[in-house]
Design an enzyme around this catalytic site. Sequence first.
Site, PDB file in Angstrom:
ATOM      1  N   HIS A   1      10.529  20.080  46.075  1.00  0.00           N
ATOM      2  CA  HIS A   1      10.381  21.193  47.025  1.00  0.00           C
ATOM      3  C   HIS A   1       8.968  21.781  47.020  1.00  0.00           C
ATOM      4  CE1 HIS A   1      11.646  22.376  43.079  1.00  0.00           C
ATOM      5  NE2 HIS A   1      11.516  23.658  43.290  1.00  0.00           N
TER       6      HIS A   1
ATOM      7  N   ASP B   1       7.434  31.072  45.054  1.00  0.00           N
ATOM      8  CA  ASP B   1       8.744  31.590  44.639  1.00  0.00           C
ATOM      9  C   ASP B   1       9.732  30.492  44.980  1.00  0.00           C
ATOM     10  OD1 ASP B   1      10.188  33.767  43.388  1.00  0.00           O
ATOM     11  OD2 ASP B   1      11.310  33.860  45.250  1.00  0.00           O
TER      12      ASP B   1
ATOM     13  N   LYS C   1       5.697  25.991  36.173  1.00  0.00           N
ATOM     14  CA  LYS C   1       5.176  26.085  37.550  1.00  0.00           C
ATOM     15  C   LYS C   1       3.668  25.856  37.581  1.00  0.00           C
ATOM     16  CE  LYS C   1       8.446  29.199  39.796  1.00  0.00           C
ATOM     17  NZ  LYS C   1       8.600  30.455  40.534  1.00  0.00           N
TER      18      LYS C   1
END
Length: 200
Positions: free
Chosen positions: A188, A73, A18
């Site tokens: 996303h 998240d 991430k």
Amino acid sequence: MLNKKISKILIGTNNIGKLTEIKALLPKSLKIYSTKDFKLKSPSENGKSFLENSLIKAKFFSEKSKLICLADDSGLQIDILNGAPGIYSSRWGGNKGNFNLAIKKVYKKLDKIDKNWRFKKIKANFICALTIYYPTKKIIQSVGKVNGFISIKKKGKKGFGYDPIFIPKRSNKTFAQMNPKKKYSMDHRYLAFKKIKKLF
């Protein structure tokens, strides 16, 4: 009226994948800190949604570091599993976040629901909620979602998490088979970031 643009930020994650992806989205001129710079462990994520969990992380890391924090998240939602693994996406990998284990669990559950699922298009989506939390307690949030299908087997060595089993719409490659730059321009996380990039 927007405040002046953000010039330094803490990326609120201990997940190397991430961290790499978020860094790639941010302007090169930005001073970026990671949780390792402050030796911060992650808070427990007990929210009921992606937005709640990203807020828990952003608030926690911002308060500890006294910096503006951007936290994410995200997870995989599979239609015939009623949206699972969803907010529990990383927990399916056990304590060590082993995504090989998580992917095996996905396939096991799909087999249980429909033995012939490999002959069908199993709809799924990746969702990402981003929160920017300021030391002034100001909060900005955005959500990005990319639709696609579950691959019948793991494919590709790039990416991380569930990337080897997710094929976005209008593609025949999993995220893990794509050149990272291509993935970063459509996934996303990018779609969520696009909504807030004017802040940087």
